[in-house]
Design a protein around this motif. Structure first.
Motif, short mmCIF file in Angstrom:
data_model
loop_
_atom_site.label_atom_id
_atom_site.label_comp_id
_atom_site.label_asym_id
_atom_site.label_seq_id
_atom_site.Cartn_x
_atom_site.Cartn_y
_atom_site.Cartn_z
N LEU A 172 0.83 -1.20 0.00
CA LEU A 172 0.00 0.00 0.00
C LEU A 172 0.86 1.25 0.00
O LEU A 172 1.99 1.25 0.49
N SER A 173 0.31 2.31 -0.54
CA SER A 173 1.00 3.58 -0.59
C SER A 173 0.58 4.43 0.60
O SER A 173 -0.60 4.78 0.75
N LEU A 174 1.52 4.75 1.48
CA LEU A 174 1.24 5.54 2.67
C LEU A 174 2.10 6.79 2.72
O LEU A 174 3.08 6.91 1.98
N ASN A 175 1.71 7.69 3.60
CA ASN A 175 2.45 8.95 3.79
C ASN A 175 2.60 9.72 2.48
O ASN A 175 3.68 10.18 2.11
N GLY A 176 1.46 9.83 1.77
CA GLY A 176 1.47 10.59 0.52
C GLY A 176 2.28 9.95 -0.57
O GLY A 176 2.80 10.65 -1.45
N GLY A 177 2.42 8.63 -0.54
CA GLY A 177 3.18 7.92 -1.57
C GLY A 177 4.65 7.78 -1.25
O GLY A 177 5.40 7.16 -2.02
N LYS A 178 5.09 8.30 -0.11
CA LYS A 178 6.52 8.24 0.23
C LYS A 178 6.94 6.85 0.69
O LYS A 178 8.11 6.48 0.58
N ASN A 179 5.99 6.11 1.24
CA ASN A 179 6.30 4.78 1.75
C ASN A 179 5.39 3.74 1.12
O ASN A 179 4.20 3.95 0.97
N LYS A 180 5.97 2.60 0.75
CA LYS A 180 5.23 1.46 0.21
C LYS A 180 5.35 0.32 1.23
O LYS A 180 6.45 -0.20 1.45
N ILE A 181 4.23 -0.03 1.85
CA ILE A 181 4.26 -0.96 2.97
C ILE A 181 3.15 -2.00 2.83
O ILE A 181 2.04 -1.68 2.41
#
Length: 425
Positions: A122-131
């Motif tokens: 998933l894309s989190l933190n506005g796309g900055k992290n992929k987790i």
């Protein structure tokens, strides 16, 4: 007019539930536009107004009632509702979550979507992290979101969780917790009014709630619709028998057998509960027996969820040994955890089964490109339930769809009935 902007129905999608929420919202938009058009046709004739003039009057009334200066959109056209609430989700380095609602939901009927079994990246933190998140991550994200919605002044809070978290921890056999019940108490403490789920693992979980209403939906119509595309339900070209994979699934498979007017068989399994399964190859089943006959017939099994799949793999192999020509399985919640997909690939190559029908209630991208997997869409069912709950309408024909299934089996046109049309969507 309740079917145009503004609306008091709002949807907040947690990161795991966003894919399913977007599909439900697509159905909601079509439904609202369709109902607005029907209302416009009837009211314009009744009051001898042109449709264009009626739309302008509706928009004028909405502009007057809104707390804003005016509502976005033109004055002479239908204004489609914007259901999804703009929300920011933050995942911190230490594993904590934060949910921020970027627009007001005060006084609204809010539906929070979460798919706790979504293990895609998933894309989190506005796309900055992929987790890729665990079930526990998703549950915590859900709880944080519920609190944010409550603090923001929502009038009603409903959870849309197709896979109810910890549903398998519903019986106390020793010194263990009733986690399914515990989560129910947490939801109530946070002010949740309703939970909407799909094929909950045990009816006992309903007893955990003292205030919350639980709507347990069933995908039987959607599954039978897909089954009818790959096998002859009339019995003219091939015999079909319903097989319960174990004693726990007997009621579910009895429903299919009675609805399709077909014989019911059952697999009885002797288990060694000292063995804890880790993957689809490991199993604690020691012996298997069949109560019924599948020789020369197509065997159809239905179950609520599939984890590692070891139990189902052994059942399918057993049915082929007993002479079944094809083995078809229906799974409401296809988790396919661990290396289950790889194990099912190998079983399919060996001819142990023909097809597996699952729903899109659990997001699993890897499954969609498998020849042996058929995905049936239940987002329309959820959209219909949400609108009926929102407007205080009956859910009876959606929760118990025997009449729809009967029409489908008789090869009548299911769109003739309003309930059938809604379930179909």
């Amino acid at each position: 007019m309740p079917y145009s902007e503004p609306t008091s129905l709002a949807i907040v999608a947690c990161p795991g539930g966003e894919a399913f929420a977007d599909e439900v919202i697509t159905h909601l938009k079509h439904m609202y536009k369709h109902r607005f058009t029907l209302k416009n046709d009837v009211v314009s004739k009744r009051y001898e107004l042109s449709k264009e003039e009626l739309v302008r009057r509706i928009n004028l009334e909405n502009d007057i009632k809104t707390s804003d200066l005016c509502i976005r959109g033109t004055t002479d056209k239908y204004r489609p509702p914007v259901f999804k609430v703009n929300t920011r989700f933050t995942y911190f380095a230490n594993g904590e979550f934060k949910t921020e609602l970027l627009e007001t939901i005060r006084g609204k009927d809010v539906y929070i979507f979460q798919d706790v079994e979504n293990h895609e990246v998933l894309s989190l933190n506005g796309g900055k992290n992929k987790i890729s998140l665990s079930v526990n991550d998703h549950v915590m994200s859900l709880l944080v979101t519920i609190d944010a919605v409550r603090q923001a002044g929502a009038e009603k809070i409903s959870l849309v969780v197709p896979a109810y978290p910890y549903a398998r921890q519903h019986k106390k056999k020793g010194r263990e917790g009733l986690t399914a019940s515990m989560l129910g108490h947490v939801y109530e403490m946070l002010g949740v009014n309703r939970v909407i789920t799909l094929d909950i693992h045990s009816r006992e979980i309903v007893n955990a709630f003292s205030k919350i209403n639980l709507e347990n939906l069933h995908a039987s119509y959607q599954i039978i619709r897909e089954l009818g595309k790959i096998v002859d339900l009339t019995g003219q070209t091939e015999d079909l028998v319903i097989v319960s994979p174990d004693t726990g699934a007997i009621d579910r498979n009895k429903f299919y057998a009675s609805g399709l007017k077909l014989p019911l068989a059952m697999i009885y399994k002797e288990r060694d509960y000292s063995i804890v399964t880790q993957n689809a190859q490991d199993t604690n089943i020691k012996s298997v027996k069949l109560l019924g006959d599948v020789k020369g017939k197509v065997a159809f099994l239905a179950d609520d969820m599939l984890g590692t799949g070891g139990t189902l793999l052994k059942a399918m192999g057993f049915l082929k040994e007993q002479g079944a020509t094809k083995v078809i399985c229906a799974i409401s919640l296809p988790f396919f955890t661990g290396d289950a997909i790889k194990q099912f690939d190998e079983a399919y190559e060996k001819g142990l089964f023909y097809r597996i029908i699952g729903t899109n209630a659990v997001y699993h991208e890897e499954l969609l490109n498998r020849e042996w997997y058929i995905s049936t869409n239940v987002s329309g069912l959820f959209a219909n339930v949400i609108t009926r709950v929102h407007y205080g309408q009956s859910l009876s024909d959606l929760l118990d769809n025997r009449n729809i299934i009967e029409k489908l089996v008789k090869k009548e046109n299911p769109s003739d009935g309003q309930a059938a049309e809604e379930a179909k969507n």
